[in-house]
Enzyme design. Structure first.
Site, PDB file in Angstrom:
ATOM      1  N   ASP A  56      -9.976  -5.497  -1.175  1.00 31.30           N
ATOM      2  CA  ASP A  56      -9.005  -4.968  -0.210  1.00 31.30           C
ATOM      3  C   ASP A  56      -9.732  -4.188   0.876  1.00 31.30           C
ATOM      4  OD1 ASP A  56      -6.747  -3.891   1.019  1.00 31.30           O
ATOM      5  OD2 ASP A  56      -6.111  -2.691  -0.700  1.00 31.30           O
ATOM      6  N   GLY A  57      -9.574  -4.646   2.120  1.00 30.53           N
ATOM      7  CA  GLY A  57     -10.144  -3.917   3.249  1.00 30.53           C
ATOM      8  C   GLY A  57     -11.081  -4.776   4.075  1.00 30.53           C
TER       9      GLY A  57
ATOM     10  N   ASP B 141       0.830  -1.201   0.000  1.00 31.67           N
ATOM     11  CA  ASP B 141       0.000   0.000   0.000  1.00 31.67           C
ATOM     12  C   ASP B 141       0.865   1.252   0.000  1.00 31.67           C
ATOM     13  OD1 ASP B 141      -2.577  -1.062  -0.092  1.00 31.67           O
ATOM     14  OD2 ASP B 141      -2.617  -1.406   2.075  1.00 31.67           O
TER      15      ASP B 141
HETATM   16 ZN    ZN Z   1      -4.280  -1.915  -0.664  1.00 39.01          ZN
END
Ligand code: ZN
Length: 205
Positions: A159-160, A19
């Site tokens: 994602d998440g 990230d």
């Molecule tokens: Zn990410």
């Protein structure tokens, strides 16, 4: 960080998701190409670099040279998304496109044929450890339908907030790649066990 990356690789991870945050597109600040290059030395797994930055075009070349296999840029981050995607391809990496929770799949309809990965954000990007936004499941289903209809084989990544409790729903909806941070590194379990548990749930065990 290198040791933790190596631990994930040995623990059965398929990708290392990196990230990159610039303190502008998202409030957090992480790192850039130099750290990508440093991580590169610790694993042979594909480096999947998620660019949460306001001007991704500025960093494409350097990030590709640092060893990124996949460079994913946000649809919301560039008025010239097609150009950025082409720049990623020209730099020798595979392009991906990401959409935030409030961005509909239709926003990427004209670009999906050009990318290898579609990243559906299931939290608002920029902070770790957030709660999964359940609307992402239906969005994954809609992205899957769009790709199928167009006959495209880009992977769908989510994602998440991915953990053993959310893994099954997103996999069933059509996600191919599940990104997990807190659920892998934040608990008491060993990294390999945490990965195995998410994978088993995703596969329907
Ligand atoms: Zn990410």
């Amino acid at each position: 960080m290198g040791e933790q990356v190596a631990e994930a690789a040995e623990g059965g991870a398929d990708y290392v998701h990196v990230d990159v945050m610039d303190g502008r597109f998202v409030p957090n600040l992480t790192f850039g190409p130099a750290m990508v290059q440093a991580i590169r030395r610790w694993t042979d797994l594909p480096l999947d670099v998620h660019m949460m930055v306001a001007s991704p075009e500025q960093y494409v070349e350097e990030t590709a040279q640092a060893g990124a296999d996949i460079i994913t840029v946000h649809a919301e981050s560039s008025a010239h998304l097609h150009k950025v995607v082409q720049a990623v391809r020209d730099a020798g990496s595979k392009p991906g496109v990401a959409i935030n929770p409030a961005t509909p799949p239709s926003a990427i309809e004209e670009i999906v044929a050009e990318v290898d990965m579609v990243l559906v954000m299931s939290v608002n990007p920029g902070w770790g450890g957030q709660k999964f936004i359940s609307g992402a499941v239906d969005k994954i289903r809609r992205v899957r339908a769009m790709l199928d209809e167009l006959g495209l084989d880009a992977e769908i990544e989510v994602d998440g907030g991915i953990d053993p409790n959310t893994a099954r729903a997103v996999a069933e909806a059509g996600a191919d790649v599940l990104v997990a941070g807190s659920a892998v590194y934040g608990g008491a379990a060993a990294v390999a066990d945490a990965i195995a548990r998410i994978r088993a749930k995703a596969m329907g065990a």
